[in-house]
Write an enzyme that holds these catalytic residues in place. Structure first.
Site, PDB file in Angstrom:
ATOM      1  N   ASP A  34      39.919  36.548  -6.863  1.00 19.45           N
ATOM      2  CA  ASP A  34      40.183  37.984  -6.694  1.00 19.45           C
ATOM      3  C   ASP A  34      38.930  38.757  -6.285  1.00 19.45           C
ATOM      4  O   ASP A  34      37.818  38.364  -6.604  1.00 19.45           O
ATOM      5  CB  ASP A  34      40.732  38.528  -8.020  1.00 19.45           C
ATOM      6  CG  ASP A  34      41.461  39.846  -7.823  1.00 19.45           C
ATOM      7  OD1 ASP A  34      41.706  40.234  -6.667  1.00 19.45           O
ATOM      8  OD2 ASP A  34      41.782  40.488  -8.843  1.00 19.45           O
ATOM      9  N   ASN A  82      52.311  38.372  -2.591  1.00 17.20           N
ATOM     10  CA  ASN A  82      51.364  38.761  -1.533  1.00 17.20           C
ATOM     11  C   ASN A  82      52.028  39.066  -0.185  1.00 17.20           C
ATOM     12  O   ASN A  82      51.400  39.645   0.703  1.00 17.20           O
ATOM     13  CB  ASN A  82      50.271  37.698  -1.338  1.00 17.20           C
ATOM     14  CG  ASN A  82      49.245  37.699  -2.441  1.00 17.20           C
ATOM     15  OD1 ASN A  82      48.605  36.682  -2.722  1.00 17.20           O
ATOM     16  ND2 ASN A  82      49.043  38.838  -3.106  1.00 17.20           N
TER      17      ASN A  82
HETATM   18  C1  FPP Z   1      42.793  38.336  -3.824  1.00 14.77           C
HETATM   19  O1  FPP Z   1      41.814  39.312  -3.508  1.00 14.77           O
HETATM   20  C2  FPP Z   1      42.741  37.261  -2.831  1.00 14.77           C
HETATM   21  C3  FPP Z   1      43.808  36.793  -2.141  1.00 14.77           C
HETATM   22  C4  FPP Z   1      45.168  37.319  -2.318  1.00 14.77           C
HETATM   23  C5  FPP Z   1      43.664  35.734  -1.141  1.00 14.77           C
HETATM   24  C6  FPP Z   1      42.659  34.666  -1.432  1.00 14.77           C
HETATM   25  C7  FPP Z   1      42.394  33.940  -0.186  1.00 14.77           C
HETATM   26  C8  FPP Z   1      41.206  33.408   0.193  1.00 14.77           C
HETATM   27  C9  FPP Z   1      40.013  33.395  -0.670  1.00 14.77           C
HETATM   28  C10 FPP Z   1      41.008  32.803   1.550  1.00 14.77           C
HETATM   29  C11 FPP Z   1      42.165  32.075   2.175  1.00 14.77           C
HETATM   30  C12 FPP Z   1      42.516  30.829   1.465  1.00 14.77           C
HETATM   31  C13 FPP Z   1      42.352  29.571   1.930  1.00 14.77           C
HETATM   32  C14 FPP Z   1      42.765  28.450   1.088  1.00 14.77           C
HETATM   33  C15 FPP Z   1      41.769  29.266   3.235  1.00 14.77           C
HETATM   34  P1  FPP Z   1      42.301  40.761  -3.076  1.00 14.77           P
HETATM   35  O2  FPP Z   1      42.532  40.780  -1.613  1.00 14.77           O
HETATM   36  O3  FPP Z   1      43.484  41.156  -3.891  1.00 14.77           O
HETATM   37  O4  FPP Z   1      41.049  41.632  -3.471  1.00 14.77           O
HETATM   38  P2  FPP Z   1      41.096  43.129  -4.017  1.00 14.77           P
HETATM   39  O5  FPP Z   1      41.781  43.069  -5.361  1.00 14.77           O
HETATM   40  O6  FPP Z   1      39.647  43.470  -4.142  1.00 14.77           O
HETATM   41  O7  FPP Z   1      41.827  43.964  -3.021  1.00 14.77           O
END
Ligand code: FPP
Length: 255
Positions: A34, A82
């Site tokens: 996250d 998501n």
């Molecule tokens: C949450 O942070 C993160 C995600 C929903 C996606 C995670 C994906 C990756 C790290 C990269 C892609 C994966 C692979 C396996 C190549 P957020 O976007 O909710 O952060 P925020 O809470 O700060 O908005």
């Protein structure tokens, strides 16, 4: 004067150096990756840049888990919720997945990593499904860490999926209702055959489970930190494991 600065540097290094008990390494670590969006926002970058930076962290953490002999590493990459994100963000995440599997395959395979996935991937774009299945086929006999990419994964969805398949098997007289217990139920989860996560890590300051491994987290130890996922380093993983090693796990019993 220089000696003074060198000494301070040395002390800092010593503070960072964490001695892990190699006889008490968690078998299964699960991570809610996250904070990518907030990391990008702080730098006036689009959210998608945060996800790109997050992939760099994945590379280092998988390598370290393998070095530490952790058997399973589950990474929450895309939840069943998501899909509600803006279409361009969803598309970027799917593209990053394909790029990751293509660009990192050789190194992951060289390091003996098993590239596995959990979740209902039938809803992902065909190219993602193809790359995931092919990566699994080509690495399934590797002996290193099993990296579970949780994709279109939701704990509730997983439980419903298990219930439907158990009911179907019962209707076909393949199992009797009396035989349904925890161990049978677990065979119907995406994580069938794997131990429950010993340690669940969530960076970014949020302290919730967000539909992750709901059945499996019954006795997991939780570790939170304010660091955003793109800033999460090997030393943070060590801190989490060190902390885990100093917990008293009783599983509902007494010492
Ligand atoms: C949450 O942070 C993160 C995600 C929903 C996606 C995670 C994906 C990756 C790290 C990269 C892609 C994966 C692979 C396996 C190549 P957020 O976007 O909710 O952060 P925020 O809470 O700060 O908005």
């Amino acid at each position: 004067m220089f000696a003074f600065f060198n000494k301070r540097k040395e002390q800092h290094k010593l503070q960072d150096k964490i001695e892990l008990d190699m006889n008490n390494i968690p078998k299964h670590i699960a991570i809610i990756m996250d904070g990518n969006g907030r990391w990008a926002k702080e730098r006036n970058l689009p959210r998608t840049m945060g996800h790109r930076a997050g992939v760099e962290t994945i590379r280092e953490i998988v390598k370290e888990c393998n070095r530490l002999n952790i058997r399973y590493l589950t990474l929450y990459a895309f939840s069943t919720e998501n899909w509600k994100r803006p279409q361009n963000e969803v598309n970027t995440l799917m593209e990053l997945l394909v790029q990751y599997l293509r660009n990192e395959f050789d190194e992951l395979n060289r390091n003996d990593v098993v590239i596995n996935q959990i979740g209902d991937i039938s809803k992902l774009p065909k190219v993602c499904q193809k790359e995931l299945l092919s990566a699994y086929e080509r690495t399934k006999n590797n002996k290193g860490v099993v990296m579970n990419l949780a994709l279109n994964y939701g704990g509730r969805d997983e439980i419903l999926h298990a219930v439907k398949n158990i009911v179907k098997a019962a209707k076909e007289d393949l199992i009797s209702i009396e035989k349904i217990d925890e161990s049978l139920f677990e065979n119907y989860l995406f994580t069938s055959g794997m131990p429950d996560p010993d340690l669940i890590i969530r960076p970014s300051g949020e302290k919730r489970i967000s539909n992750f491994l709901l059945w499996q987290c019954a006795y997991s130890e939780f570790w939170y930190s304010n660091i955003y996922w793109p800033d999460f380093k090997v030393k943070d993983l060590h801190r989490a494991i060190y902390d885990y090693q100093h917990r008293d796990r009783r599983f509902g019993g007494v010492k």
